[in-house]
Design a protein around this motif. Structure first.
Motif, mmCIF file in Angstrom:
data_model
loop_
_atom_site.group_PDB
_atom_site.id
_atom_site.type_symbol
_atom_site.label_atom_id
_atom_site.label_comp_id
_atom_site.label_asym_id
_atom_site.label_seq_id
_atom_site.Cartn_x
_atom_site.Cartn_y
_atom_site.Cartn_z
ATOM 1 N N ARG A 39 0.851 -1.191 0.000
ATOM 2 C CA ARG A 39 0.000 0.000 0.000
ATOM 3 C C ARG A 39 0.886 1.239 0.000
ATOM 4 N N PRO A 40 1.350 1.689 -1.172
ATOM 5 C CA PRO A 40 2.265 2.838 -1.240
ATOM 6 C C PRO A 40 1.711 4.112 -0.603
ATOM 7 N N SER A 41 0.422 4.249 -0.536
ATOM 8 C CA SER A 41 -0.147 5.450 0.075
ATOM 9 C C SER A 41 0.098 5.479 1.583
ATOM 10 N N ARG A 42 0.530 4.354 2.145
ATOM 11 C CA ARG A 42 0.797 4.258 3.578
ATOM 12 C C ARG A 42 2.024 5.076 3.993
ATOM 13 N N VAL A 43 2.983 5.243 3.088
ATOM 14 C CA VAL A 43 4.172 6.030 3.388
ATOM 15 C C VAL A 43 3.741 7.488 3.478
ATOM 16 N N GLN A 44 3.806 8.017 4.678
ATOM 17 C CA GLN A 44 3.300 9.368 4.886
ATOM 18 C C GLN A 44 4.356 10.433 4.671
ATOM 19 N N ALA A 59 15.063 8.135 6.281
ATOM 20 C CA ALA A 59 14.042 7.231 6.807
ATOM 21 C C ALA A 59 12.838 7.222 5.880
ATOM 22 N N MET A 60 12.363 6.031 5.570
ATOM 23 C CA MET A 60 11.211 5.897 4.685
ATOM 24 C C MET A 60 9.942 6.435 5.353
ATOM 25 N N ASN A 61 9.742 6.105 6.610
ATOM 26 C CA ASN A 61 8.605 6.603 7.380
ATOM 27 C C ASN A 61 9.138 7.459 8.509
ATOM 28 N N LEU A 62 9.266 8.718 8.239
ATOM 29 C CA LEU A 62 9.847 9.653 9.197
ATOM 30 C C LEU A 62 8.810 10.049 10.237
ATOM 31 N N GLY A 63 9.182 9.879 11.499
ATOM 32 C CA GLY A 63 8.300 10.293 12.581
ATOM 33 C C GLY A 63 8.965 11.370 13.411
ATOM 34 N N ASP A 64 8.188 11.963 14.295
ATOM 35 C CA ASP A 64 8.731 13.005 15.160
ATOM 36 C C ASP A 64 9.797 12.457 16.108
ATOM 37 N N ASP A 65 9.747 11.149 16.346
ATOM 38 C CA ASP A 65 10.671 10.535 17.304
ATOM 39 C C ASP A 65 11.771 9.703 16.642
ATOM 40 N N THR A 66 11.969 9.859 15.340
ATOM 41 C CA THR A 66 12.968 9.055 14.626
ATOM 42 C C THR A 66 14.364 9.231 15.223
ATOM 43 N N VAL A 67 14.770 10.462 15.430
ATOM 44 C CA VAL A 67 16.100 10.728 15.996
ATOM 45 C C VAL A 67 16.212 10.139 17.398
ATOM 46 N N ALA A 68 15.211 10.366 18.218
ATOM 47 C CA ALA A 68 15.221 9.849 19.594
ATOM 48 C C ALA A 68 15.259 8.334 19.614
ATOM 49 N N GLN A 69 14.559 7.689 18.685
ATOM 50 C CA GLN A 69 14.576 6.225 18.625
ATOM 51 C C GLN A 69 15.971 5.700 18.299
ATOM 52 N N ILE A 70 16.654 6.330 17.368
ATOM 53 C CA ILE A 70 18.015 5.902 17.017
ATOM 54 C C ILE A 70 18.953 6.120 18.202
ATOM 55 N N GLN A 71 18.836 7.268 18.850
ATOM 56 C CA GLN A 71 19.720 7.577 19.975
ATOM 57 C C GLN A 71 19.467 6.671 21.175
ATOM 58 N N SER A 72 18.213 6.446 21.512
ATOM 59 C CA SER A 72 17.911 5.659 22.712
ATOM 60 C C SER A 72 17.966 4.164 22.447
ATOM 61 N N GLY A 73 17.943 3.773 21.186
ATOM 62 C CA GLY A 73 18.003 2.362 20.835
ATOM 63 C C GLY A 73 19.409 1.931 20.463
#
Length: 110
Positions: free
Chosen positions: A35-40, A86-100
């Motif tokens: 479902r390509p429309s899923r990529v926001q 990132a294919m699906n960029l979220g507001d927390d993408t950076v934080a997820q990489i840093q904390s993970g």
């Protein structure tokens, strides 16, 4: 706990985190293909790094790239920033990489 056991545990935790992120990302990419429309929103983010040595940064960049839907693009000359697409960029993408990944890599190598 002796240093060897602590490091072995840290590597196992990192491997588990990577396996979990891999499964979640494959699922996300599969849904996007069907479902390509899923990529926001896709885009490039600057991830400030607390890692400083080349091996740690290389491991982090490779973990990000091996996770479907994300690609490491560049490390700044001062080794302070990792640029990631990132294919699906979220507001927390950076934080997820840093904390993970970044936090777990630090536990393994520093």
């Amino acid at each position: 706990m002796n240093l060897w056991l602590k490091r072995a545990r840290a590597w196992l935790v990192l491997a588990g985190l990577f396996a979990r992120e891999l499964v979640l990302s494959v699922n996300d990419v599969l849904k996007a293909v069907l479902r390509p429309s899923r990529v926001q929103r896709s885009g490039i983010v600057a991830v400030p790094l607390s890692l400083r040595d080349d091996a740690s940064i290389a491991l982090l960049a490779n973990l990000v790239t091996l996770t479907p839907g994300t690609t490491s693009l560049h490390v700044s000359d001062d080794k302070g920033v990792l640029y990631v697409h990132a294919m699906n960029l979220g507001d927390d993408t950076v934080a997820q990489i840093q904390s993970g990944f970044e936090r777990r890599v630090k536990e393994c190598l520093e």
